[in-house]
Design a protein around this motif. Structure first.
Motif, PDB file in Angstrom:
ATOM      1  N   UNK A  85     -41.036 -25.359 -59.413  1.00 32.89           N
ATOM      2  CA  UNK A  85     -40.994 -26.605 -59.997  1.00 32.89           C
ATOM      3  C   UNK A  85     -40.210 -27.731 -58.993  1.00 32.89           C
ATOM      4  N   UNK A  86     -39.633 -27.164 -57.855  1.00 32.94           N
ATOM      5  CA  UNK A  86     -38.793 -27.960 -57.223  1.00 32.94           C
ATOM      6  C   UNK A  86     -39.457 -28.878 -56.288  1.00 32.94           C
ATOM      7  N   UNK A  87     -39.107 -30.107 -56.435  1.00 31.59           N
ATOM      8  CA  UNK A  87     -39.920 -31.170 -55.810  1.00 31.59           C
ATOM      9  C   UNK A  87     -41.207 -31.643 -56.341  1.00 31.59           C
TER      10      UNK A  87
ATOM     11  N   UNK B  73     -29.480 -25.496 -53.810  1.00 28.88           N
ATOM     12  CA  UNK B  73     -30.686 -25.579 -53.106  1.00 28.88           C
ATOM     13  C   UNK B  73     -31.309 -26.864 -53.088  1.00 28.88           C
ATOM     14  N   UNK B  74     -31.103 -27.398 -54.374  1.00 31.12           N
ATOM     15  CA  UNK B  74     -31.712 -28.716 -54.621  1.00 31.12           C
ATOM     16  C   UNK B  74     -31.066 -29.829 -53.513  1.00 31.12           C
ATOM     17  N   UNK B  75     -29.740 -29.628 -53.367  1.00 34.82           N
ATOM     18  CA  UNK B  75     -29.048 -30.657 -52.500  1.00 34.82           C
ATOM     19  C   UNK B  75     -29.291 -30.338 -51.079  1.00 34.82           C
ATOM     20  N   UNK B  76     -29.096 -29.081 -50.656  1.00 31.53           N
ATOM     21  CA  UNK B  76     -29.512 -28.691 -49.359  1.00 31.53           C
ATOM     22  C   UNK B  76     -30.960 -29.428 -48.615  1.00 31.53           C
ATOM     23  N   UNK B  77     -31.975 -29.312 -49.496  1.00 31.02           N
ATOM     24  CA  UNK B  77     -33.271 -29.788 -49.354  1.00 31.02           C
ATOM     25  C   UNK B  77     -33.626 -31.193 -49.487  1.00 31.02           C
TER      26      UNK B  77
ATOM     27  N   UNK C  61     -16.178 -19.362 -43.798  1.00 31.71           N
ATOM     28  CA  UNK C  61     -17.455 -19.460 -44.400  1.00 31.71           C
ATOM     29  C   UNK C  61     -17.974 -18.195 -45.211  1.00 31.71           C
ATOM     30  N   UNK C  62     -18.518 -18.573 -46.475  1.00 31.22           N
ATOM     31  CA  UNK C  62     -18.792 -17.202 -47.252  1.00 31.22           C
ATOM     32  C   UNK C  62     -20.379 -17.299 -47.210  1.00 31.22           C
ATOM     33  N   UNK C  63     -20.924 -18.351 -47.075  1.00 30.39           N
ATOM     34  CA  UNK C  63     -22.580 -18.281 -47.308  1.00 30.39           C
ATOM     35  C   UNK C  63     -22.959 -19.655 -46.869  1.00 30.39           C
ATOM     36  N   UNK C  64     -24.002 -19.681 -46.238  1.00 28.88           N
ATOM     37  CA  UNK C  64     -24.737 -20.869 -45.976  1.00 28.88           C
ATOM     38  C   UNK C  64     -26.353 -21.119 -46.592  1.00 28.88           C
ATOM     39  N   UNK C  65     -26.387 -22.299 -47.167  1.00 34.08           N
ATOM     40  CA  UNK C  65     -27.704 -22.601 -47.789  1.00 34.08           C
ATOM     41  C   UNK C  65     -28.467 -23.339 -46.613  1.00 34.08           C
ATOM     42  N   UNK C  66     -29.588 -22.872 -46.189  1.00 35.12           N
ATOM     43  CA  UNK C  66     -30.631 -23.407 -45.212  1.00 35.12           C
ATOM     44  C   UNK C  66     -31.556 -24.145 -45.873  1.00 35.12           C
ATOM     45  N   UNK C  67     -31.929 -25.413 -45.576  1.00 39.26           N
ATOM     46  CA  UNK C  67     -32.976 -25.934 -46.279  1.00 39.26           C
ATOM     47  C   UNK C  67     -34.543 -25.449 -46.040  1.00 39.26           C
ATOM     48  N   UNK C  68     -35.320 -25.435 -46.735  1.00 38.31           N
ATOM     49  CA  UNK C  68     -36.930 -24.951 -46.549  1.00 38.31           C
ATOM     50  C   UNK C  68     -37.743 -26.025 -46.037  1.00 38.31           C
ATOM     51  N   UNK C  69     -38.332 -26.051 -44.796  1.00 42.48           N
ATOM     52  CA  UNK C  69     -39.024 -27.182 -44.550  1.00 42.48           C
ATOM     53  C   UNK C  69     -40.010 -27.865 -45.309  1.00 42.48           C
ATOM     54  N   UNK C  70     -40.758 -27.029 -45.900  1.00 38.13           N
ATOM     55  CA  UNK C  70     -41.821 -27.391 -46.968  1.00 38.13           C
ATOM     56  C   UNK C  70     -41.082 -27.854 -48.224  1.00 38.13           C
ATOM     57  N   UNK C  71     -40.167 -27.405 -48.793  1.00 38.41           N
ATOM     58  CA  UNK C  71     -39.446 -28.127 -49.882  1.00 38.41           C
ATOM     59  C   UNK C  71     -38.673 -29.385 -49.719  1.00 38.41           C
ATOM     60  N   UNK C  72     -38.050 -29.496 -48.286  1.00 38.63           N
ATOM     61  CA  UNK C  72     -37.482 -30.811 -47.756  1.00 38.63           C
ATOM     62  C   UNK C  72     -38.594 -31.730 -47.808  1.00 38.63           C
ATOM     63  N   UNK C  73     -39.812 -31.612 -47.347  1.00 32.93           N
ATOM     64  CA  UNK C  73     -41.030 -32.665 -47.387  1.00 32.93           C
ATOM     65  C   UNK C  73     -41.117 -33.007 -48.753  1.00 32.93           C
ATOM     66  N   UNK C  74     -41.407 -32.319 -49.850  1.00 32.88           N
ATOM     67  CA  UNK C  74     -41.656 -32.804 -50.980  1.00 32.88           C
ATOM     68  C   UNK C  74     -40.525 -33.553 -51.578  1.00 32.88           C
ATOM     69  N   UNK C  75     -39.283 -33.088 -51.284  1.00 32.34           N
ATOM     70  CA  UNK C  75     -38.153 -34.122 -51.817  1.00 32.34           C
ATOM     71  C   UNK C  75     -38.048 -35.199 -50.865  1.00 32.34           C
TER      72      UNK C  75
END
Length: 491
Positions: free
Chosen positions: A325-327, A408-412, A455-469
């Motif tokens: 549903x994201x994007x 996840x939303x914010x990173x993308x 740093x405890x954790x890194x959230x990496x954007x997904x290229x496909x989702x970034x494009x939708x957003x």
């Protein structure tokens, strides 16, 4: 040794006890009320802050050796107008950062005095939340109270006064008053004259990591601490949170999803956004930073969940929002529940859902709200990018950062790697770290950050989702301009 950090927030004070390795040993939170005497107004009684701190510190120290406490540092809500009389008594409730009563004063400052002059004097233009417009409002609407002013202070500085008896502030917090010459780190004579104030009515200026004094003997006895405990100047909440996440030095970035939302970019040198869409402030590390601030971030989530949906089970509301549903949501949300600051500077803006249809679900609204906050933060990020700043990663803190979905939303939406610190204690952590520097445990803010922040954790954007957003963001950008002219008629 142990250090106490004070996070003087809008709804509560959060106290933490930290050892010299950066391990948080204990946390105590004390809530206090928030007053809304008129639509768009927001104020608090500083006595509630004082009581919360003086009652909370002994609770914080239960089971610990209070003799090991070396220093105290505070990070606090910025911009609030605290005024004291000749006996150091509070004259009226503090007018807070998210108060919108100063629209006329802001218009006078920006349009009549002129943005160019304000920027030259203070490196910023007027926003409704800033302190100087509140001073002008008080002079116009409460002249008898205005005439009694002996000291103008900020919220966390009032706590430092209670602890030490010293009228003080730091450069980072003072930057948000529109009364400081940020570049030269001194009070602006032009702005003081314009507001009918004198330099004697202003607190003494310090770097955030400097000790302003020690505990008053009677306060030390009440808290169960030594009167030799040092109190540092501390910092505005965003600068303190940036220290707590290690966002110091040139080009580092921190995003905070608290009651308000901020994007904070540290810089080794002074610089101003030509359009003043971002604030140009001093940083707690002794240098400078640019900051975009939206007035309603995680508070949008709290409003929708608790006030509208009548639930506190945030996780259950987000559970139906599956990755597919994201994007792809058909609903948009403008997160302007208290008006907005960066980058649109519009006190008339209002929260708005757009695009609802008969098949719009409860989870669609939740998703739109989370995405709307992310889009609004991107608005400020785009201003920073337009200045040539190459930002590819950021630290992430604040209550909203606890949501994996929102991360996840914010990173993308932003197209950034987001790093979550091991210890996410926000301004309180930064305050305790500044106290370490004031006590000589570290030689600089950079050193204490390098020593304690991991740093405890890194959230990496997904290229496909970034494009939708990216496509969704381009649509989002069109909504506020289309509605801007309507909002004033709704008031």
């Amino acid at each position: 040794m142990l250090y106490i950090g004070i996070d003087l927030g809008t709804s509560a004070v959060k106290l933490l006890l930290m050892d010299q390795e950066g391990t948080v040993q204990n946390v105590v939170s004390k809530e206090y009320p928030l007053e809304f005497p008129h639509p768009g107004w927001s104020q608090q009684n500083p006595e509630d802050w004082r009581r919360a701190v003086l009652e909370g510190v002994p609770e914080l120290l239960k089971g610990f050796d209070a003799g090991q406490v070396a220093g105290i540092g505070a990070g606090g809500q910025m911009h609030g107008l605290v005024v004291l009389d000749e006996h150091d008594r509070v004259i009226r409730p503090a007018i807070l950062w998210n108060d919108g009563r100063t629209a006329r004063e802001v218009d006078y400052l920006n349009q009549t005095v002129g943005k160019d002059k304000l920027s030259a004097w203070t490196a910023n233009i007027a926003f409704a939340g800033f302190t100087a417009p509140k001073v002008l409002w008080m002079r116009e609407h409460e002249p008898e109270n205005f005439a009694r002013i002996k000291k103008v202070m900020l919220p966390k500085d009032y706590i430092n006064y209670i602890l030490t008896g010293v009228h003080c502030t730091d450069y980072s917090d003072a930057s948000g008053m529109l009364l400081l010459d940020v570049e030269h780190k001194r009070w602006s004579k032009e702005m003081l004259d314009l507001c009918g104030l004198t330099e004697d009515q202003m607190p003494k200026l310090f770097e955030s990591y400097e000790a302003v004094g020690a505990l008053k003997p009677d306060v030390a006895a009440q808290l169960g601490l030594s009167p030799e405990v040092k109190v540092c100047a501390g910092a505005g909440d965003n600068a303190a949170a940036a220290v707590g996440t290690g966002t110091v030095g040139d080009g580092a970035c921190n995003i905070s999803l608290g009651t308000s939302g901020t994007i904070f970019i540290s810089s080794g040198k002074f610089g101003v956004d030509p359009n003043n869409a971002l604030h140009a402030f001093a940083h707690a590390d002794g240098h400078y930073h640019l900051m975009g601030c939206m007035l309603s971030a995680a508070s949008c989530n709290k409003w929708l969940m608790e006030d509208v949906f009548q639930t506190k089970d945030y996780g259950a509301e987000q559970a139906p929002i599956t990755p597919d549903k994201l994007g792809n949501n058909h609903v948009f949300f403008l997160p302007y529940l208290m008006g907005e600051r960066s980058p649109i500077n519009d006190t008339n803006a209002r929260g708005t859902f757009v695009g609802m249809t008969m098949d719009t679900s409860r989870s669609d609204l939740t998703q739109a709200m989370l995405e709307g906050v992310a889009f609004a933060i991107r608005d400020s990020l785009e201003v920073a990018r337009s200045l040539g700043l190459d930002i590819r990663r950021s630290k992430l803190c604040g209550g909203g950062a606890k949501s994996p979905l929102w991360r996840t939303i914010l990173a993308n939406v932003l197209g950034l790697e987001l790093e979550l610190p091991v210890s996410e204690q926000g301004p309180g952590m930064g305050g305790a770290m500044l106290a370490m520097v004031a006590c000589g445990a570290c030689s600089s803010v950079e050193e204490v950050c390098a020593k304690l922040v991991q740093v405890a954790q890194t959230v990496t954007p997904d290229p496909e989702l970034t494009a939708r957003y990216e496509a969704r963001y381009q649509q989002f950008k069109q909504i506020y301009p289309a509605l801007k002219g309507i909002f004033p008629a709704l008031l």
